[in-house]
Design a protein around this motif. Structure first.
Motif, short mmCIF file in Angstrom:
data_model
loop_
_atom_site.label_atom_id
_atom_site.label_comp_id
_atom_site.label_asym_id
_atom_site.label_seq_id
_atom_site.Cartn_x
_atom_site.Cartn_y
_atom_site.Cartn_z
N TYR A 114 -3.96 13.26 -8.14
CA TYR A 114 -3.58 12.40 -7.00
C TYR A 114 -4.82 11.96 -6.22
CZ TYR A 114 -1.04 10.69 -2.94
OH TYR A 114 -0.55 9.90 -1.93
N ILE A 115 -5.77 12.94 -5.99
CA ILE A 115 -6.99 12.61 -5.26
C ILE A 115 -7.85 11.62 -6.06
CG2 ILE A 115 -9.16 13.57 -4.40
CD1 ILE A 115 -7.61 16.10 -3.68
N GLN A 141 0.82 -1.21 0.00
CA GLN A 141 0.00 0.00 0.00
C GLN A 141 0.86 1.26 0.00
OE1 GLN A 141 -2.48 -0.41 3.44
NE2 GLN A 141 -3.53 -2.24 2.65
N PHE A 142 1.91 1.25 0.79
CA PHE A 142 2.81 2.41 0.80
C PHE A 142 3.48 2.58 -0.55
CE2 PHE A 142 7.05 4.17 1.60
CZ PHE A 142 6.71 5.40 2.14
N GLU A 143 3.85 1.44 -1.15
CA GLU A 143 4.46 1.52 -2.48
C GLU A 143 3.47 2.08 -3.50
OE1 GLU A 143 6.74 -1.47 -5.65
OE2 GLU A 143 5.77 -2.24 -3.84
N LEU A 144 2.19 1.74 -3.35
CA LEU A 144 1.18 2.25 -4.28
C LEU A 144 1.03 3.76 -4.14
CD1 LEU A 144 -1.02 1.55 -6.35
CD2 LEU A 144 -2.59 1.20 -4.43
N LEU A 145 0.96 4.25 -2.89
CA LEU A 145 0.86 5.69 -2.68
C LEU A 145 2.11 6.42 -3.16
CD1 LEU A 145 -0.76 5.71 0.89
CD2 LEU A 145 -1.90 6.06 -1.32
N LEU A 146 3.26 5.78 -2.92
CA LEU A 146 4.50 6.40 -3.37
C LEU A 146 4.58 6.46 -4.89
CD1 LEU A 146 7.19 7.59 -2.37
CD2 LEU A 146 8.15 5.29 -2.46
N THR A 147 4.07 5.44 -5.53
CA THR A 147 4.06 5.44 -7.00
C THR A 147 3.14 6.54 -7.54
OG1 THR A 147 4.44 3.06 -6.99
CG2 THR A 147 3.62 4.01 -9.02
N THR A 173 4.92 9.80 -7.12
CA THR A 173 5.97 9.91 -8.15
C THR A 173 5.37 10.30 -9.49
OG1 THR A 173 7.22 8.21 -6.98
CG2 THR A 173 7.87 8.68 -9.24
N PHE A 174 4.19 9.75 -9.78
CA PHE A 174 3.52 10.10 -11.04
C PHE A 174 3.13 11.59 -11.07
CE2 PHE A 174 -0.56 10.54 -13.32
CZ PHE A 174 -0.13 10.22 -14.60
N VAL A 175 2.64 12.10 -9.93
CA VAL A 175 2.26 13.51 -9.86
C VAL A 175 3.50 14.40 -9.98
CG1 VAL A 175 1.29 15.28 -8.33
CG2 VAL A 175 0.18 13.06 -8.55
N ALA A 176 4.59 14.00 -9.34
CA ALA A 176 5.81 14.79 -9.44
C ALA A 176 6.36 14.79 -10.85
CB ALA A 176 6.85 14.24 -8.46
N THR A 177 6.08 13.76 -11.57
CA THR A 177 6.54 13.71 -12.96
C THR A 177 5.83 14.76 -13.82
OG1 THR A 177 6.91 11.33 -12.67
CG2 THR A 177 6.89 12.16 -14.92
N ILE A 178 4.60 15.06 -13.45
CA ILE A 178 3.87 16.10 -14.18
C ILE A 178 4.58 17.45 -14.03
CG2 ILE A 178 1.69 17.37 -14.30
CD1 ILE A 178 0.29 14.82 -13.46
N PHE A 179 5.04 17.77 -12.83
CA PHE A 179 5.82 18.99 -12.63
C PHE A 179 7.09 18.96 -13.47
CE2 PHE A 179 3.28 19.76 -8.80
CZ PHE A 179 3.16 21.14 -8.82
#
Length: 416
Positions: free
Chosen positions: A401-402, A349-355, A358-364
């Motif tokens: 993300y939400i 679950q933590f890995e899922l949230l972290l992924t 990471t996807f949102v940060a990639t947008i930036f």
């Protein structure tokens, strides 16, 4: 000149290697295997062993017997004596034979006869305890009336000491393994897991030993013939009674033969009739003795069966303790596996949230890469446009993300 050749003298003849002069012997040593020569050669299986002999009165002495003499005294074959050899590891065994009972229970290995017990000497505490306790009980039984035969007293003591020893080992293992399992349930570590693994190996070995003793007692209880063979005192008394009666019949027939006159023909016929009568008397006694054995073996077997059943219950309780302990270990292992699965799920679950983060940060990173390229645009002419782009990018990333989090909740990928 003629060459005179001297005749061959017998003393000058070559002597074979096996020649012996007088009574002098030679020890031939093998250079490849030192210590193994002709003089050091021993017959395998005929070495002397120390035995503790205990008689009916409770007196004990240490004697030395070889295998041949022991077979002659006890009437046992070599394959039964092999069960008592301390160099080999055999499972627990109780065998009833014609003149003896072979008992091999844990460290107690003995031959029980109608009048004596031959106990194999050992440094184990159980052997010395068996010797002292049996001598004490036999001396007390002389002062008190006890109907239990000598062989059953010896067998009962062996079963009692073995069951008590196994029960104490189980109790010791319980006192050792329960704290380790509780500690392992609270904190999982490699040291605790290794400790539990060693204790579980001991548990399995002890369970196998207790199970073998239980199966041996159960096998004896199921076979009335084997139990009947263990009545050594009764068989000895019946044999002595038969021999005394046969001797009396022979004496009476011999006296009747002497009192009658040989020349008279009717006397001869009567003598023949007498011989037939004496023979039939012996045969009838033999049949009567065997029928008595078969008829009275029911109560005797019942007596031995009650004795075996008492210790069968004790061994069965010990086995139940081991089964409960094994179930507790299995439950602890299941709990540990569930706990590890829970930790593994939390990591996923933590890995899922972290992924997702990471996807949102990639947008930036994509927006930064686009505006970092070397091209001219009207956006760069107004400084306030940077703030607008930053607000729009942050809002978009938050919405994404939400949405990802709500989708994971809807699919039950995350705990509610």
């Amino acid at each position: 000149m003629k060459n005179q050749r001297s005749p061959l003298i017998p003393s000058e003849l070559p002597k074979p290697a096996s020649f012996r002069e007088g009574v002098k012997t030679y020890s031939i040593e093998n250079p490849l295997l030192p210590g193994f020569g002709v003089s050091n050669l021993k017959k395998r299986g005929h070495g002397n062993r120390s035995w503790i002999q205990i008689d009916r009165s409770g007196k004990s002495q240490v004697i030395t017997l070889d295998k041949a003499n022991l077979m002659k005294v006890s009437g046992l074959p070599a394959r039964d004596l092999r069960l008592l050899d301390p160099l080999f590891v055999y499972p627990s065994t109780i065998l009833g034979r014609e003149k003896a009972i072979v008992v091999s229970l844990e460290q107690i290995r003995c031959i029980i006869m109608a009048d004596d017990v031959f106990l194999l000497t050992s440094l184990d505490h159980s052997v010395s305890r068996y010797q002292s306790e049996l001598c004490r009980r036999l001396q007390m039984s002389q002062e008190q009336s006890d109907d239990l035969p000598f062989e059953f007293k010896s067998l009962e003591l062996a079963l009692e000491l073995v069951s008590a020893s196994l029960d104490s080992q189980v109790t010791e293992l319980e006192n050792e393994i329960y704290p380790v399992l509780d500690e392992l349930a609270s904190s999982i570590s490699t040291v605790n897991l290794e400790h539990v693994r060693r204790l579980k190996s001991r548990l399995l070995a002890l369970t196998h030993r207790v199970q073998k003793v239980r199966d041996e007692i159960e096998h004896l209880m199921d076979d009335d013939g084997d139990m009947a063979e263990m009545y050594l005192t009764e068989k000895k008394e019946r044999t002595e009674a038969y021999l005394s009666t046969a001797k009396y019949v022979d004496t009476v027939s011999a006296s009747n033969w002497v009192t009658r006159s040989a020349p008279v023909s009717p006397t001869c016929s009567s003598n023949g009739q007498l011989g037939k009568t004496s023979g039939s008397t012996v045969m009838s006694f033999d049949k009567h003795g065997s029928s008595k054995c078969s008829s009275s073996s029911g109560s005797c077997v019942e007596e031995l069966e009650m004795l075996l059943e008492a210790y069968f219950v004790v061994i069965d309780q010990t086995l139940s303790k081991l089964s409960s302990l094994k179930e507790y270990i299995d439950d602890t292992e299941d709990f540990i596996n569930i706990k590890l699965d829970n930790v593994r799920n939390q990591l996923i679950q933590f890995e899922l949230l972290l992924t997702a983060a990471t996807f949102v940060a990639t947008i930036f990173a994509v927006v930064t890469g686009v505006f970092g390229m070397n091209f001219e645009d009207s956006v760069f002419s107004h400084p306030s446009n940077f703030r607008t782009v930053l607000i729009i990018s942050s809002f978009s990333c938050a919405v994404i993300y939400i949405s990802f989090f709500l989708y994971a909740k809807y699919k039950r990928l995350l705990p509610l």
